[in-house]
Design a protein around this motif. Structure first.
Motif, PDB file in Angstrom:
ATOM      1  N   LEU A 247       0.827  -1.156   0.029  1.00 52.23           N
ATOM      2  CA  LEU A 247      -0.063  -0.047   0.114  1.00 52.23           C
ATOM      3  C   LEU A 247       0.732   1.268   0.078  1.00 52.23           C
ATOM      4  CD1 LEU A 247      -2.904  -0.999   2.454  1.00 52.23           C
ATOM      5  CD2 LEU A 247      -3.122  -0.905   0.069  1.00 52.23           C
ATOM      6  N   LEU A 248       2.035   1.384   0.706  1.00 53.90           N
ATOM      7  CA  LEU A 248       3.028   2.363   0.659  1.00 53.90           C
ATOM      8  C   LEU A 248       3.335   2.761  -0.598  1.00 53.90           C
ATOM      9  CD1 LEU A 248       4.719   1.957   4.348  1.00 53.90           C
ATOM     10  CD2 LEU A 248       3.070   3.714   3.548  1.00 53.90           C
ATOM     11  N   ALA A 249       3.734   1.666  -1.351  1.00 57.38           N
ATOM     12  CA  ALA A 249       4.177   1.533  -2.586  1.00 57.38           C
ATOM     13  C   ALA A 249       3.243   2.434  -3.601  1.00 57.38           C
ATOM     14  CB  ALA A 249       4.730   0.193  -3.260  1.00 57.38           C
ATOM     15  N   ARG A 250       2.148   2.175  -3.149  1.00 55.93           N
ATOM     16  CA  ARG A 250       1.191   2.566  -4.045  1.00 55.93           C
ATOM     17  C   ARG A 250       0.462   4.171  -3.816  1.00 55.93           C
ATOM     18  NH1 ARG A 250       1.923  -2.317  -5.024  1.00 55.93           N
ATOM     19  NH2 ARG A 250       1.318  -3.355  -7.074  1.00 55.93           N
ATOM     20  N   GLY A 251       1.212   4.647  -2.886  1.00 53.52           N
ATOM     21  CA  GLY A 251       0.719   5.989  -2.232  1.00 53.52           C
ATOM     22  C   GLY A 251      -0.165   6.104  -1.256  1.00 53.52           C
ATOM     23  N   TYR A 252      -0.556   5.122  -0.573  1.00 49.27           N
ATOM     24  CA  TYR A 252      -1.225   5.112   0.573  1.00 49.27           C
ATOM     25  C   TYR A 252      -0.461   5.772   1.520  1.00 49.27           C
ATOM     26  CZ  TYR A 252      -5.414   2.438  -1.241  1.00 49.27           C
ATOM     27  OH  TYR A 252      -6.442   2.241  -1.875  1.00 49.27           O
ATOM     28  N   ARG A 253      -1.160   6.527   2.588  1.00 54.55           N
ATOM     29  CA  ARG A 253      -0.623   6.999   3.881  1.00 54.55           C
ATOM     30  C   ARG A 253      -1.548   6.062   4.836  1.00 54.55           C
ATOM     31  NH1 ARG A 253      -2.829  12.522   4.125  1.00 54.55           N
ATOM     32  NH2 ARG A 253      -4.517  11.633   3.146  1.00 54.55           N
ATOM     33  N   ILE A 254      -0.582   5.359   5.635  1.00 55.68           N
ATOM     34  CA  ILE A 254      -1.055   4.658   6.733  1.00 55.68           C
ATOM     35  C   ILE A 254      -0.593   5.074   8.157  1.00 55.68           C
ATOM     36  CG2 ILE A 254      -0.818   2.370   7.849  1.00 55.68           C
ATOM     37  CD1 ILE A 254       0.019   1.226   5.015  1.00 55.68           C
ATOM     38  N   PRO A 255      -1.754   5.358   8.981  1.00 56.25           N
ATOM     39  CA  PRO A 255      -3.233   5.013   8.996  1.00 56.25           C
ATOM     40  C   PRO A 255      -3.970   6.167   8.409  1.00 56.25           C
ATOM     41  CG  PRO A 255      -2.726   5.896  11.099  1.00 56.25           C
ATOM     42  CD  PRO A 255      -1.316   5.937  10.395  1.00 56.25           C
ATOM     43  N   ASP A 256      -3.649   7.014   7.592  1.00 56.69           N
ATOM     44  CA  ASP A 256      -4.677   8.261   7.615  1.00 56.69           C
ATOM     45  C   ASP A 256      -5.476   7.794   6.371  1.00 56.69           C
ATOM     46  OD1 ASP A 256      -3.184   9.898   9.025  1.00 56.69           O
ATOM     47  OD2 ASP A 256      -2.002  10.650   7.526  1.00 56.69           O
ATOM     48  N   ASP A 257      -5.034   6.781   5.371  1.00 59.31           N
ATOM     49  CA  ASP A 257      -5.926   6.387   4.222  1.00 59.31           C
ATOM     50  C   ASP A 257      -6.576   4.911   4.688  1.00 59.31           C
ATOM     51  OD1 ASP A 257      -5.414   8.711   2.698  1.00 59.31           O
ATOM     52  OD2 ASP A 257      -3.603   7.690   1.960  1.00 59.31           O
ATOM     53  N   ILE A 258      -5.949   4.242   5.380  1.00 63.39           N
ATOM     54  CA  ILE A 258      -6.362   3.035   5.795  1.00 63.39           C
ATOM     55  C   ILE A 258      -5.567   2.288   7.052  1.00 63.39           C
ATOM     56  CG2 ILE A 258      -4.791   1.671   4.262  1.00 63.39           C
ATOM     57  CD1 ILE A 258      -6.893  -0.218   3.521  1.00 63.39           C
ATOM     58  N   SER A 259      -6.087   1.648   7.817  1.00 64.90           N
ATOM     59  CA  SER A 259      -5.527   1.244   9.068  1.00 64.90           C
ATOM     60  C   SER A 259      -5.196  -0.280   8.863  1.00 64.90           C
ATOM     61  CB  SER A 259      -6.378   1.195  10.410  1.00 64.90           C
ATOM     62  OG  SER A 259      -6.572   2.640  10.749  1.00 64.90           O
ATOM     63  N   VAL A 260      -4.193  -0.765   9.484  1.00 64.54           N
ATOM     64  CA  VAL A 260      -3.642  -2.331   9.397  1.00 64.54           C
ATOM     65  C   VAL A 260      -3.395  -2.561  10.784  1.00 64.54           C
ATOM     66  CG1 VAL A 260      -1.917  -3.637   8.176  1.00 64.54           C
ATOM     67  CG2 VAL A 260      -2.680  -1.735   7.043  1.00 64.54           C
ATOM     68  N   VAL A 261      -4.023  -3.820  10.899  1.00 61.27           N
ATOM     69  CA  VAL A 261      -3.764  -4.489  12.366  1.00 61.27           C
ATOM     70  C   VAL A 261      -3.164  -6.025  12.005  1.00 61.27           C
ATOM     71  CG1 VAL A 261      -4.698  -5.513  14.337  1.00 61.27           C
ATOM     72  CG2 VAL A 261      -5.211  -3.405  13.418  1.00 61.27           C
ATOM     73  N   GLY A 262      -2.253  -6.422  12.536  1.00 64.56           N
ATOM     74  CA  GLY A 262      -1.572  -7.692  12.426  1.00 64.56           C
ATOM     75  C   GLY A 262      -2.002  -8.562  13.730  1.00 64.56           C
ATOM     76  N   PHE A 263      -1.245  -9.767  13.565  1.00 68.68           N
ATOM     77  CA  PHE A 263      -1.346 -10.656  14.691  1.00 68.68           C
ATOM     78  C   PHE A 263       0.022 -11.523  14.934  1.00 68.68           C
ATOM     79  CE2 PHE A 263      -2.309 -14.998  16.288  1.00 68.68           C
ATOM     80  CZ  PHE A 263      -3.465 -14.729  17.325  1.00 68.68           C
ATOM     81  N   GLY A 264       0.453 -11.515  16.336  1.00 67.20           N
ATOM     82  CA  GLY A 264       1.483 -12.207  16.631  1.00 67.20           C
ATOM     83  C   GLY A 264       2.580 -11.483  17.442  1.00 67.20           C
ATOM     84  N   ASP A 265       2.780 -10.002  16.816  1.00 73.22           N
ATOM     85  CA  ASP A 265       3.861  -9.261  17.621  1.00 73.22           C
ATOM     86  C   ASP A 265       5.100  -9.926  17.447  1.00 73.22           C
ATOM     87  OD1 ASP A 265       4.571  -6.865  18.517  1.00 73.22           O
ATOM     88  OD2 ASP A 265       4.495  -7.488  20.530  1.00 73.22           O
ATOM     89  N   PHE A 266       5.427 -10.375  16.262  1.00 74.98           N
ATOM     90  CA  PHE A 266       6.834 -10.950  16.029  1.00 74.98           C
ATOM     91  C   PHE A 266       7.657  -9.696  15.812  1.00 74.98           C
ATOM     92  CE2 PHE A 266       3.846 -14.375  14.772  1.00 74.98           C
ATOM     93  CZ  PHE A 266       3.908 -15.190  16.237  1.00 74.98           C
ATOM     94  N   SER A 267       9.069 -10.013  15.548  1.00 76.87           N
ATOM     95  CA  SER A 267      10.180  -9.125  15.593  1.00 76.87           C
ATOM     96  C   SER A 267       9.916  -7.989  14.533  1.00 76.87           C
ATOM     97  CB  SER A 267      11.423  -9.814  15.427  1.00 76.87           C
ATOM     98  OG  SER A 267      11.394 -10.743  14.274  1.00 76.87           O
ATOM     99  N   ALA A 268       9.409  -8.373  13.262  1.00 73.10           N
ATOM    100  CA  ALA A 268       9.228  -7.242  12.170  1.00 73.10           C
ATOM    101  C   ALA A 268       8.150  -6.278  12.569  1.00 73.10           C
ATOM    102  CB  ALA A 268       8.713  -8.200  10.870  1.00 73.10           C
TER     103      ALA A 268
END
Length: 335
Positions: A247-268
């Motif tokens: 999404l960043l590569a396509r010009g999205y601003r995160i989280p202004d344009d879209i929010s993203v939530v993951g699962f795990g909380d691993f190192s990355a």
């Protein structure tokens, strides 16, 4: 320093070795006064009682060796938790990564207890059950299967994410499932759906695709149908990282344009920008809980057993990849 033996105690008390053994083991055949005298002498000499045979043998940790990159970090956490807890309690363990049922069968014979991690085949599970060795599973079990199990709170995590995103004003939310067929992912999806079904204005969309380059085409298909989600709950952090970078590569601003939530909380999760809002899986504590449970089963062996399900609650970690819903939804065509 030489180890104190039963014969040493017999020599000091003037009793037979048999009488000393009966006194220390609590067997009949000696008076209470004799039993107290033997125990006092044993304490004075520093006698150490031999451990029961199950305590002398090791607990075997058997990890299924066909592990994907998504699960690898969690497996490492589970192993760390088991080994640290075993060390704290003075319990010897041995570790084996395998999916070979015959190898498992050989190890079961001289194990005090077994902890199975991962999707082991039915043949392996049958071998462990037939051996009658106390065992605990870390990995999905069949409904009402009479086996001890330690796991996480996948379904609750989905509910928590749904409540969180709805509270931020998001009404079109997509679950980025990626490749289907994984039970944990489906549990998170069902939890998310349970949360959003409480609100008539909320809509849930399920994105399933080949994880090798399939995210953007799947999102484009959703956009083409007239649906533009303002938030994504990704089935694991790896998918979330893919979504953020694409999404960043396509010009999205995160989280202004879209929010993203993951699962795990691993190192990355903290190595990207913006850092990832996610659900932290408490893998170390899950491993420790499995070790405590199998040790309890060993200590109470022979007593009636009712299978236990122990769930270790995950933790919601809010970071910079999520925020309030935008007033106007952004489409890939607009990027």
């Amino acid at each position: 320093m030489r180890k104190v033996t039963l014969q040493d105690i017999a020599n000091h008390t003037g009793l037979s070795k048999f009488a000393v053994s009966c006194s220390l083991s609590g067997k009949a055949g000696v008076s209470e006064a004799t039993r107290r005298r033997v125990e006092e002498t044993a304490a004075t000499l520093g006698y150490q009682r031999p451990k029961a045979i199950d305590e002398q043998r090791k607990i075997t940790l058997i990890f299924h060796d066909q592990v994907d990159s998504v699960s690898y970090e969690l497996r490492t956490m589970l192993q760390d938790g088991m080994q640290k807890e075993a060390h704290r309690l003075g319990q010897p363990v041995r570790l084996q990564w395998t999916h070979d049922a015959e190898m498992v069968e050989a190890m079961v014979q001289d194990s005090a207890g077994i902890i199975l991690v991962g999707p082991h085949q039915q043949k392996t599970l049958a071998i462990v059950k037939a051996a009658g060795v106390p065992s605990v599973r870390l990995g999905w079990v069949s409904p009402l299967e009479p086996v001890d199990h330690v796991g996480g709170t996948d379904h609750e995590a989905g509910i928590a994410v749904g409540d969180y995103l709805f509270g931020l004003g998001h009404r079109d939310i997509a679950f980025v499932q990626g490749k289907e067929g994984y039970r944990g992912r489906m549990e998170r999806y069902h939890g998310l759906r349970e949360s959003l079904e409480q609100h008539l204005s909320a809509r849930l969309h399920d994105l399933r695709f080949d994880e090798d380059g399939g995210f953007i085409p799947a999102l484009q298909t959703l956009h083409n149908s007239g649906i533009t989600p303002t938030a994504l709950f990704c089935a694991h952090d790896g998918l979330a990282l893919t979504a953020v970078s694409e999404l960043l590569a396509r010009g999205y601003r995160i989280p202004d344009d879209i929010s993203v939530v993951g699962f795990g909380d691993f190192s990355a999760a903290t190595q990207i920008s913006p850092s990832l809002t996610t659900i932290k899986v408490q893998g170390v504590e899950m491993g420790a809980a499995a070790m405590r449970l199998v040790l309890e089963r060993i200590a109470t062996r022979g007593q009636p057993v009712i299978a236990r399900r122990i769930l270790i609650a995950s933790t919601f970690i809010e970071r910079r990849s999520s925020g309030v819903a935008p007033k106007h939804s952004k489409r890939l065509d607009d990027a």
